[in-house]
Design a protein around this motif. Structure first.
Motif, short mmCIF file in Angstrom:
data_model
loop_
_atom_site.label_atom_id
_atom_site.label_comp_id
_atom_site.label_asym_id
_atom_site.label_seq_id
_atom_site.Cartn_x
_atom_site.Cartn_y
_atom_site.Cartn_z
N TRP A 148 126.17 -42.31 44.20
CA TRP A 148 127.49 -42.96 44.28
C TRP A 148 127.68 -43.95 43.15
O TRP A 148 126.72 -44.41 42.52
CB TRP A 148 127.68 -43.64 45.63
CG TRP A 148 126.79 -44.82 45.90
CD1 TRP A 148 127.07 -46.13 45.62
CD2 TRP A 148 125.47 -44.80 46.48
NE1 TRP A 148 126.02 -46.92 46.01
CE2 TRP A 148 125.03 -46.13 46.54
CE3 TRP A 148 124.64 -43.78 46.96
CZ2 TRP A 148 123.77 -46.48 47.05
CZ3 TRP A 148 123.39 -44.13 47.47
CH2 TRP A 148 122.98 -45.47 47.52
N TRP A 204 134.60 -47.84 52.82
CA TRP A 204 134.77 -46.82 51.77
C TRP A 204 135.67 -45.70 52.31
O TRP A 204 135.29 -44.97 53.23
CB TRP A 204 133.41 -46.24 51.36
CG TRP A 204 132.64 -47.12 50.42
CD1 TRP A 204 132.35 -48.45 50.58
CD2 TRP A 204 132.03 -46.72 49.17
NE1 TRP A 204 131.61 -48.90 49.52
CE2 TRP A 204 131.40 -47.88 48.65
CE3 TRP A 204 131.96 -45.52 48.46
CZ2 TRP A 204 130.71 -47.85 47.43
CZ3 TRP A 204 131.26 -45.50 47.26
CH2 TRP A 204 130.65 -46.65 46.75
N GLU A 209 128.33 -53.88 48.25
CA GLU A 209 129.00 -54.72 49.25
C GLU A 209 128.40 -56.11 49.34
O GLU A 209 129.07 -57.06 49.74
CB GLU A 209 128.97 -54.03 50.62
CG GLU A 209 130.02 -52.95 50.75
CD GLU A 209 129.86 -51.84 49.73
OE1 GLU A 209 128.71 -51.36 49.54
OE2 GLU A 209 130.87 -51.46 49.10
N ALA A 225 124.42 -44.55 56.77
CA ALA A 225 125.38 -44.58 55.65
C ALA A 225 126.44 -43.50 55.80
O ALA A 225 126.17 -42.41 56.31
CB ALA A 225 124.65 -44.40 54.33
N GLY A 226 127.64 -43.78 55.32
CA GLY A 226 128.70 -42.79 55.31
C GLY A 226 128.31 -41.56 54.51
O GLY A 226 128.58 -40.42 54.90
N ILE A 227 127.64 -41.76 53.40
CA ILE A 227 127.26 -40.64 52.54
C ILE A 227 126.24 -39.73 53.23
O ILE A 227 126.18 -38.53 52.94
CB ILE A 227 126.75 -41.16 51.17
CG1 ILE A 227 126.79 -40.05 50.12
CG2 ILE A 227 125.37 -41.76 51.28
CD1 ILE A 227 126.48 -40.53 48.71
N ILE A 247 119.71 -41.32 51.83
CA ILE A 247 119.43 -42.75 51.98
C ILE A 247 119.35 -43.11 53.48
O ILE A 247 118.87 -42.32 54.27
CB ILE A 247 120.46 -43.61 51.21
CG1 ILE A 247 121.90 -43.32 51.67
CG2 ILE A 247 120.33 -43.37 49.71
CD1 ILE A 247 122.93 -44.35 51.20
N THR A 273 134.31 -41.47 52.70
CA THR A 273 132.94 -41.86 53.04
C THR A 273 132.81 -42.38 54.48
O THR A 273 131.88 -42.02 55.20
CB THR A 273 132.41 -42.92 52.05
OG1 THR A 273 132.77 -42.54 50.72
CG2 THR A 273 130.90 -43.06 52.13
N HIS A 274 133.75 -43.21 54.91
CA HIS A 274 133.68 -43.79 56.26
C HIS A 274 134.75 -43.23 57.18
O HIS A 274 135.11 -43.86 58.19
CB HIS A 274 133.78 -45.32 56.18
CG HIS A 274 132.64 -45.95 55.44
ND1 HIS A 274 132.67 -47.22 54.93
CD2 HIS A 274 131.41 -45.44 55.12
CE1 HIS A 274 131.50 -47.49 54.33
NE2 HIS A 274 130.73 -46.42 54.43
N1 PBE Z 1 127.20 -46.18 50.04
C1 PBE Z 1 127.34 -47.45 49.33
C2 PBE Z 1 127.57 -46.56 51.42
C3 PBE Z 1 128.69 -47.51 51.28
C4 PBE Z 1 128.30 -48.28 50.09
C5 PBE Z 1 128.12 -45.21 49.42
C6 PBE Z 1 125.83 -45.73 49.96
C7 PBE Z 1 127.81 -45.45 52.44
O1 PBE Z 1 128.27 -45.75 53.54
O2 PBE Z 1 127.50 -44.30 52.16
#
Ligand code: PBE
Length: 270
Positions: free
Chosen positions: A69, A224, A180, A21-23, A17, A228-229
């Motif tokens: 996710w 997250w 979010e 993004a954290g992912i 994505i 994730t973060h």
């Molecule tokens: N996500 C959805 C975000 C946070 C919310 C998992 C794609 C991410 O930072 O990866």
């Protein structure tokens, strides 16, 4: 292992994505850590582009590996998908979505701090807003306002013991994903019931943490954790307050359609 080799068919590429993004960061780490993923790439673009590729692949029963996710409507749209097992635990287990506040918020705006700290809801609550937005094409923020009107009992718990204020300004930072947009939307609507004047600004994950840590924003409901973060949190954790999860039971990982005959990240051939 004797599993089918899909690597050529997917061009050794995981469909990801947004770069911020954290992912996306976590998936770069997975490619580093899993020996069988050496030489793989994650194609970063946008959530919308990933969903389009996923829809097309599933319509044609073609192999595809995406970053997935929960909460999200991708599993409602395509129930025939699975998370790949992650024996190295790169994507963690259960994730929480935490609220974070700037240093000094509790002293300077105690009623705001208290309300944000008391904000807590369930995966099902969040999904009901996301699914309705996805199905109707209506604005998530608008549906979030309605949810707050329709769920007085749940919202009353967040407002308990919080005194009314007269237009105290609160700057929330958030991220642009539907999850979010839903949580920041309901938090804003709940805070307005007590007289707060709330602004929500959607920014990159890095900016969420940076702006709370520098005091440019008051708080965020979009962190997250613990995985994730992690990178952003670790960088700023001494300069912000972690208020704990406003939602538990979130998850991230690599996701494939069920018709792909593999179970684990380690089944992806080099
Ligand atoms: N996500 C959805 C975000 C946070 C919310 C998992 C794609 C991410 O930072 O990866």
């Amino acid at each position: 292992n004797g599993k089918v080799n899909y690597s050529e068919a997917v061009d050794h590429t995981i469909i990801g994505i947004e770069p911020g993004a954290g992912i996306s960061v976590t998936t770069e780490a997975a490619i580093e850590e899993y020996e069988n993923l050496q030489g793989w790439e994650v194609a970063l673009s946008s959530t919308g582009a990933m969903m389009t590729e996923l829809d097309n692949a599933i319509r044609n029963e073609e192999p595809i590996v995406v970053t997935g996710w929960n909460p999200h409507w991708m599993f409602a749209a395509h129930p025939d998908m699975k998370y790949l097992e992650d024996p190295k635990g790169i994507y963690g287990g259960e994730e929480g979505i935490n609220s974070i506040a700037r240093l000094g918020l509790e002293e300077e705006k105690p009623e705001a701090y208290k309300l944000i700290d008391q904000f807590e809801w369930d995966v099902e609550d969040m999904e009901s807003i996301m699914f309705e937005a996805e199905e109707t094409g209506r604005d998530i923020e608008e549906i979030a306002y309605e949810w707050v009107e329709d769920n007085e009992d749940k919202v009353a718990v967040w407002l308990e013991g919080v005194d009314d204020v007269d237009g105290v300004e609160v700057e929330l930072v958030s991220t642009p994903w539907d999850s979010e947009r839903a949580s920041s939307g309901v938090l804003k609507a709940a805070m307005e019931k007590k007289g707060f004047d709330v602004t929500v600004t959607d920014v990159d994950v890095a900016i969420v943490f940076e702006s709370v840590a520098t005091g440019n924003a008051d708080a965020s409901a979009a962190a997250w954790l613990p995985i994730t973060h992690k990178e952003f949190y670790n960088k700023h954790k001494d300069n912000l307050i972690d208020l704990g999860p406003n939602l538990t039971g979130a998850k991230i990982g690599l996701v494939v359609p069920n018709y792909m005959d593999i179970d684990s990240i380690e089944d992806l051939k080099p």
